[in-house]
Design a protein around this motif. Structure first.
Motif, PDB file in Angstrom:
ATOM      1  N   LYS A 185       0.609  -1.210  -0.097  1.00  0.00           N
ATOM      2  CA  LYS A 185      -0.107  -0.051   0.081  1.00  0.00           C
ATOM      3  C   LYS A 185       0.891   1.361   0.060  1.00  0.00           C
ATOM      4  O   LYS A 185       0.374   2.421  -0.392  1.00  0.00           O
ATOM      5  N   LYS A 186       2.007   1.010   0.381  1.00  0.00           N
ATOM      6  CA  LYS A 186       2.940   2.232   0.469  1.00  0.00           C
ATOM      7  C   LYS A 186       3.786   2.536  -0.965  1.00  0.00           C
ATOM      8  O   LYS A 186       4.256   3.653  -1.129  1.00  0.00           O
ATOM      9  N   LYS A 187       3.477   1.648  -1.960  1.00  0.00           N
ATOM     10  CA  LYS A 187       3.798   1.792  -3.251  1.00  0.00           C
ATOM     11  C   LYS A 187       3.314   2.867  -4.138  1.00  0.00           C
ATOM     12  O   LYS A 187       2.224   3.385  -3.729  1.00  0.00           O
ATOM     13  N   TYR A 188       3.789   3.332  -5.259  1.00  0.00           N
ATOM     14  CA  TYR A 188       3.205   4.289  -6.035  1.00  0.00           C
ATOM     15  C   TYR A 188       1.846   3.791  -6.451  1.00  0.00           C
ATOM     16  O   TYR A 188       0.878   4.476  -6.749  1.00  0.00           O
ATOM     17  N   HIS A 189       1.939   2.511  -6.931  1.00  0.00           N
ATOM     18  CA  HIS A 189       0.741   1.934  -7.571  1.00  0.00           C
ATOM     19  C   HIS A 189       0.419   0.554  -6.540  1.00  0.00           C
ATOM     20  O   HIS A 189       1.007  -0.306  -6.840  1.00  0.00           O
ATOM     21  N   ALA A 190      -0.619   0.645  -5.601  1.00  0.00           N
ATOM     22  CA  ALA A 190      -0.873  -0.535  -4.911  1.00  0.00           C
ATOM     23  C   ALA A 190      -1.746  -1.309  -5.552  1.00  0.00           C
ATOM     24  O   ALA A 190      -2.553  -1.065  -6.394  1.00  0.00           O
ATOM     25  N   LYS A 191      -1.685  -2.492  -5.409  1.00  0.00           N
ATOM     26  CA  LYS A 191      -2.438  -3.580  -6.213  1.00  0.00           C
ATOM     27  C   LYS A 191      -3.882  -3.362  -5.729  1.00  0.00           C
ATOM     28  O   LYS A 191      -4.540  -3.415  -4.591  1.00  0.00           O
ATOM     29  N   GLY A 192      -4.803  -3.251  -6.703  1.00  0.00           N
ATOM     30  CA  GLY A 192      -6.304  -2.935  -6.622  1.00  0.00           C
ATOM     31  C   GLY A 192      -6.688  -1.622  -6.724  1.00  0.00           C
ATOM     32  O   GLY A 192      -7.695  -1.452  -6.871  1.00  0.00           O
ATOM     33  N   ASP A 193      -5.676  -0.762  -6.682  1.00  0.00           N
ATOM     34  CA  ASP A 193      -6.131   0.700  -6.904  1.00  0.00           C
ATOM     35  C   ASP A 193      -6.295   1.051  -8.337  1.00  0.00           C
ATOM     36  O   ASP A 193      -7.068   1.966  -8.741  1.00  0.00           O
ATOM     37  N   GLY A 194      -5.529   0.435  -9.219  1.00  0.00           N
ATOM     38  CA  GLY A 194      -5.695   0.714 -10.737  1.00  0.00           C
ATOM     39  C   GLY A 194      -5.486  -0.936 -11.457  1.00  0.00           C
ATOM     40  O   GLY A 194      -5.465  -1.753 -10.918  1.00  0.00           O
ATOM     41  N   ILE A 195      -6.134  -0.578 -12.725  1.00  0.00           N
ATOM     42  CA  ILE A 195      -6.175  -1.637 -13.593  1.00  0.00           C
ATOM     43  C   ILE A 195      -5.515  -1.387 -14.920  1.00  0.00           C
ATOM     44  O   ILE A 195      -5.505  -0.220 -15.399  1.00  0.00           O
ATOM     45  N   GLY A 196      -4.857  -2.425 -15.526  1.00  0.00           N
ATOM     46  CA  GLY A 196      -4.603  -2.446 -16.745  1.00  0.00           C
ATOM     47  C   GLY A 196      -5.849  -3.217 -17.543  1.00  0.00           C
ATOM     48  O   GLY A 196      -6.683  -3.416 -17.114  1.00  0.00           O
ATOM     49  N   TYR A 197      -5.875  -3.225 -18.921  1.00  0.00           N
ATOM     50  CA  TYR A 197      -6.837  -3.767 -19.686  1.00  0.00           C
ATOM     51  C   TYR A 197      -6.468  -4.812 -20.693  1.00  0.00           C
ATOM     52  O   TYR A 197      -5.375  -4.502 -21.389  1.00  0.00           O
ATOM     53  N   LEU A 198      -7.304  -5.891 -20.774  1.00  0.00           N
ATOM     54  CA  LEU A 198      -7.201  -6.768 -22.317  1.00  0.00           C
ATOM     55  C   LEU A 198      -8.323  -6.501 -23.033  1.00  0.00           C
ATOM     56  O   LEU A 198      -9.335  -6.820 -22.274  1.00  0.00           O
ATOM     57  N   ILE A 199      -8.223  -6.139 -24.141  1.00  0.00           N
ATOM     58  CA  ILE A 199      -9.195  -5.834 -25.028  1.00  0.00           C
ATOM     59  C   ILE A 199      -9.371  -6.990 -26.155  1.00  0.00           C
ATOM     60  O   ILE A 199      -8.161  -7.216 -26.790  1.00  0.00           O
ATOM     61  N   SER A 200     -10.274  -7.632 -26.350  1.00  0.00           N
ATOM     62  CA  SER A 200     -10.362  -8.873 -27.288  1.00  0.00           C
ATOM     63  C   SER A 200     -11.622  -8.800 -28.186  1.00  0.00           C
ATOM     64  O   SER A 200     -12.568  -8.357 -27.453  1.00  0.00           O
ATOM     65  N   ASP A 201     -11.608  -9.307 -29.312  1.00  0.00           N
ATOM     66  CA  ASP A 201     -12.710  -9.613 -30.170  1.00  0.00           C
ATOM     67  C   ASP A 201     -12.328 -10.627 -31.020  1.00  0.00           C
ATOM     68  O   ASP A 201     -11.408 -11.330 -30.856  1.00  0.00           O
TER      69      ASP A 201
END
Length: 247
Positions: free
Chosen positions: A145-161
């Motif tokens: 939680k002390k990192k710049y980007h804590a797990k769960g705060d943001g997300i990347g994306y996988l886009i597929s069709d």
């Protein structure tokens, strides 16, 4: 009338100047059609196919998007100011756009967007306009939680069709979730210290999941030519596309 005509010409000239400053858009042939990839700046880009336009982390002046179609889908990775700009969203024509966001971004957006928002957590997915969008965890290592980007705060994306699979890293390091990706056609991978990872770490992760095409983006201050050398030294089949995201 003469003043009005001069003003119109001036505005058209300014618009063309802005478009000329953007990196040239790429046309990528896919299984069924083609995809247009338009880098904007830093972590911002626009992808277009078959009349559907996806804006990723739109920030900066609305003039940077001049000449582009208005967004149908907006993906926002997290709340940092180089990824989320309410001022930019207000300046763009987002009336008919669907916003896909993590909960932290949903909490930060004004109420006027509430009917347009779909919230995703890590591993969750939604389906819009014939496109499947899945949230991929983005975070610093080791998770904290002390990192710049804590797990769960943001997300990347996988886009597929039916044509391809596109991965957008957001701000992350080479997480197990990234390395476990399979059959990725196009990837946008970040690299900038101290917030994400350096080129060596990014190259190591990319070599693991081996996308067909990878764009280093969000790379301010990093040597992307070295990134390309490191990746292709291990896998010459990966098409590393270097574009100037910092005109």
């Amino acid at each position: 009338m003469k003043f009005f005509s001069t003003l119109v010409i001036l505005l058209c000239f300014v618009s063309l100047q802005v478009q000329a400053q953007r990196p040239t858009a790429d046309q990528i042939k896919t299984l069924n059609d083609s995809l247009t990839v338009q880098p904007i700046q830093h972590g911002t880009l626009v992808m277009s196919r078959n009349g559907t336009d996806i804006y990723v982390d739109p920030v900066g002046s609305a003039s940077a998007f001049d000449g582009l179609d208005k967004p149908d889908i907006i993906l926002i990775t997290h709340t940092h100011g180089d990824h989320l700009s309410i001022e930019t969203l207000d300046a763009l024509d987002t009336e008919n756009a669907q916003l896909i966001v993590p909960q932290t971004v949903a909490d930060a957006l004004p109420n006027k967007f509430s009917n347009q928002i779909t919230v995703l957590g890590n591993g969750e997915q939604t389906h819009l306009l014939g496109i499947n969008i899945r949230a991929v965890a983005m975070y610093n290592l080791p998770p904290s939680k002390k990192k710049y980007h804590a797990k769960g705060d943001g997300i990347g994306y996988l886009i597929s069709d039916n044509s391809d699979k596109i991965y957008i890293s957001g701000d992350t390091e080479g997480t197990p979730e990234m390395r476990a990706l399979k059959n990725i056609d196009i990837a946008f991978v970040c690299m900038n210290l101290p917030y994400t990872m350096d080129v060596q770490q990014a190259a190591d992760a990319v070599i693991d999941f081996a996308p067909a095409i990878v764009y280093p983006y969000h790379y301010r201050g990093q040597d992307i030519k070295q990134f390309k050398q490191l990746v292709n030294a291990k896998n010459k089949q990966i098409d590393v596309r270097l574009r100037n995201w910092y005109e």
